[in-house]
Design an enzyme around this catalytic site. Sequence first.
Site, PDB file in Angstrom:
ATOM      1  N   GLU A 168     -18.588  17.264 -67.278  1.00  9.86           N
ATOM      2  CA  GLU A 168     -19.299  16.219 -66.917  1.00  9.86           C
ATOM      3  C   GLU A 168     -19.285  15.699 -67.701  1.00  9.86           C
ATOM      4  OE1 GLU A 168     -23.413  14.264 -64.453  1.00  9.86           O
ATOM      5  OE2 GLU A 168     -22.637  16.584 -65.104  1.00  9.86           O
ATOM      6  N   ARG A 179     -22.585  32.637 -66.319  1.00 18.99           N
ATOM      7  CA  ARG A 179     -22.522  31.792 -68.041  1.00 18.99           C
ATOM      8  C   ARG A 179     -22.863  32.549 -68.449  1.00 18.99           C
ATOM      9  NH1 ARG A 179     -24.043  27.019 -65.275  1.00 18.99           N
ATOM     10  NH2 ARG A 179     -24.236  25.053 -67.939  1.00 18.99           N
ATOM     11  N   LYS A 231     -26.844  20.714 -71.881  1.00 17.42           N
ATOM     12  CA  LYS A 231     -26.876  19.111 -72.331  1.00 17.42           C
ATOM     13  C   LYS A 231     -27.376  18.396 -72.359  1.00 17.42           C
ATOM     14  CE  LYS A 231     -22.862  19.388 -69.717  1.00 17.42           C
ATOM     15  NZ  LYS A 231     -21.357  18.443 -69.427  1.00 17.42           N
TER      16      LYS A 231
HETATM   17  P1  ATP Z   1     -25.427  21.740 -68.778  1.00 16.88           P
HETATM   18  O1  ATP Z   1     -26.192  22.165 -68.201  1.00 16.88           O
HETATM   19  O2  ATP Z   1     -25.445  22.076 -69.775  1.00 16.88           O
HETATM   20  O3  ATP Z   1     -24.575  20.339 -68.849  1.00 16.88           O
HETATM   21  P2  ATP Z   1     -22.629  21.919 -66.437  1.00 16.88           P
HETATM   22  O4  ATP Z   1     -22.695  22.947 -66.038  1.00 16.88           O
HETATM   23  O5  ATP Z   1     -23.845  20.592 -65.982  1.00 16.88           O
HETATM   24  O6  ATP Z   1     -23.423  22.709 -68.030  1.00 16.88           O
HETATM   25  P3  ATP Z   1     -20.866  20.842 -67.117  1.00 16.88           P
HETATM   26  O7  ATP Z   1     -20.030  19.488 -68.066  1.00 16.88           O
HETATM   27  O8  ATP Z   1     -20.225  20.177 -65.486  1.00 16.88           O
HETATM   28  O9  ATP Z   1     -21.495  20.903 -67.784  1.00 16.88           O
HETATM   29  O10 ATP Z   1     -19.462  22.433 -67.106  1.00 16.88           O
HETATM   30  C1  ATP Z   1     -18.052  21.827 -67.531  1.00 16.88           C
HETATM   31  C2  ATP Z   1     -17.486  23.397 -67.240  1.00 16.88           C
HETATM   32  O11 ATP Z   1     -17.949  24.309 -68.021  1.00 16.88           O
HETATM   33  C3  ATP Z   1     -17.788  23.395 -66.185  1.00 16.88           C
HETATM   34  O12 ATP Z   1     -17.356  24.704 -65.139  1.00 16.88           O
HETATM   35  C4  ATP Z   1     -18.889  25.011 -66.369  1.00 16.88           C
HETATM   36  O13 ATP Z   1     -19.327  25.726 -64.913  1.00 16.88           O
HETATM   37  C5  ATP Z   1     -19.137  25.135 -67.171  1.00 16.88           C
HETATM   38  N1  ATP Z   1     -19.624  25.273 -68.068  1.00 16.88           N
HETATM   39  C6  ATP Z   1     -21.039  24.555 -68.569  1.00 16.88           C
HETATM   40  N2  ATP Z   1     -21.791  25.798 -69.106  1.00 16.88           N
HETATM   41  C7  ATP Z   1     -21.259  26.926 -69.410  1.00 16.88           C
HETATM   42  C8  ATP Z   1     -22.325  28.038 -69.866  1.00 16.88           C
HETATM   43  N3  ATP Z   1     -23.297  27.951 -70.196  1.00 16.88           N
HETATM   44  N4  ATP Z   1     -21.204  29.363 -69.708  1.00 16.88           N
HETATM   45  C9  ATP Z   1     -19.733  29.641 -69.175  1.00 16.88           C
HETATM   46  N5  ATP Z   1     -19.620  28.080 -67.854  1.00 16.88           N
HETATM   47  C10 ATP Z   1     -20.048  26.871 -69.039  1.00 16.88           C
HETATM   48 MG    MG Z   2     -22.956  19.475 -64.877  1.00 19.83          MG
END
Ligand code: ATP
Ligand code: MG
Length: 576
Positions: A43, A270, A280
């Site tokens: 995202e 994760r 983020k």
């Molecule tokens: P954040 O809470 O940091 O914003 P998010 O999961 O909302 O994390 P996204 O941009 O939606 O962030 O994630 C893109 C991809 O990266 C998704 O497939 C997500 O599952 C993966 N991802 C995000 N954070 C992690 C993590 N800590 N470990 C492994 N994969 C991750």
């Molecule tokens: Mg997200």
Amino acid sequence: MNSESTHDSARDSAGADFIRAIIDQHMVDGTYEGRVHTRFPPEPNGYLHIGHAKSIVLNFGIAEQYGGKCNLRFDDTNPEKEEMEYIQSIQEDVRWLGFEWDGLYYASDYFEQLYQFAETLIQKGLAYVCELSADQIRETRGTPTEAGSNSPFRDRSVEENLDLFRRMRAGEFPDGSKVLRAKIDMAAPNITMRDPVLYRIRRQHHPNTGDAWCIYPTYDWAHGQSDWIEGITHSICTLEFENHRPLYDWCLDALGAAVPNRPRQIEFARLNIGYTVMSKRRLLELVREGHVSGWDDPRMPTICGMRRRGYPPEAIRSFCRAIGVSKTNSQIDIAMLEFHLREDLNRRASRVMAVLDPIKVVIENYPEGKVEQIEAENNPEDPTTGTRMLPFTRELYIERDDFREDPPKKFFRLSPGSEVRLKHTYYITCTDVVKDPVTGAVTELRCTYDPESAGGSTPDGRKVKGTLHWVSAAHAVDAEVRLYDRLFSVENPSDQAAREDVDYKSFLNPQSLQVLTGCKVEPGLREATAGTTFQFLRQGYFCPDSRDSSPERPVFNRTVSLRDSWAKIEQGGGTA
Ligand code: ATP
Ligand code: MG
């Protein structure tokens, strides 16, 4: 795929994790007719962090291993948080990590298609327009132990639903006044299945589609269908989406998706790392409130922060492969990342000499004005990197800490009357100490050198135990050096803050940045450019700061110390 990434030695030794085992089975069964197509779906609401690196290495790594494809897809269904800056930085970071996507897409590319799919759902009697408020929807959803209750709008006719949904799109209703919901089961044990929202009305400018839409699909509606449109075979996501998998499958069933063109969602744990935060939202807060200098502050767990700190992409990849994938959430010690970092840098970093806290040494029996060029090897781990010449003169700098007037036992460095070797060159003996008449602080060391010791030994076979790094005073370049420590002083800032009902930022480590000025580095380092990490002999790994360093005013970041000084301090150790 970059040729470089295919040469990572850890790639093949990663073995078959449970995701690869599923794919192997699909290959045997021919489920996807031998196709493997993954995607990395960020995202664009912030910069990528080390957790994303795990997902990137997994998704792109699988595509590479099976001769498949991997898309980069921006999950841009939440326009208020999304910015072009993030979209650009994400592409830069994925490429820097060593990967190239097969297709670059935006979930917003599919808004029209997703809308048509939603009409199909309505026509099948599987979705309805609901006028309950967000609060009412929450209240009628039930709890894990109690069923929810049906919305009073649940039994509208297909015609009425179609008409209302079209008018939602046309902008006839105010924001938040209606939603489109899937018609599943308000008593489903899995709350995700209790008539989830698929579309909301939100007048919001979108970076990709501008003002074309006033309704936006939710993650649940956009994600699986985007996977399907792109021909994704294995849609790998993190564990928090496990509950959503039945919904993911329900949507595909409702639209008639079938293998070999039906994606399968697979969840993994994760990555969590201690002494930092990874969401983020929190990282953005640290940036906005000025707790760090930006997304690329070298203390941030972001990819750009690690790049600026001097981490090579190879080290991040090898770490991500080594931690593997599992189904249980756990926390990885930063020491493990640092282990991969040191392994990588030890092999590749040029050794140079830099004195961080200088004290002057005058070699009284060395001719004034004489400059000798001393040949020094660049990297004993890699003889192909050759040698360089270092100027040696009568006046040098050594590390203040390498001298003790009253040396403790087993202190093999310099002290009055003791002899040490200068790296790559002569033995010197300390003959006298000059002190500030007022403070009594040592300001200069008087020494003599043995002209016959240049090769690291003497004709009489005298041995010395200490070897010190040094720079010629007249040739040394003044530099600023920034030492970094953990950003937070507790292991789980977010959890602990929630437990103690305090702001997680109260756990920021006030000592996370230490700036040293007046450091003296060997002359060649003036030309060092960001992107190259050096080993400062006996000190650790350092790289020029990409923002602030210039030949006129070099600034170095400490990437990592040579050994784990933190653990040593914690154990009450610490060696001379
Ligand atoms: P954040 O809470 O940091 O914003 P998010 O999961 O909302 O994390 P996204 O941009 O939606 O962030 O994630 C893109 C991809 O990266 C998704 O497939 C997500 O599952 C993966 N991802 C995000 N954070 C992690 C993590 N800590 N470990 C492994 N994969 C991750
Ligand atoms: Mg997200």
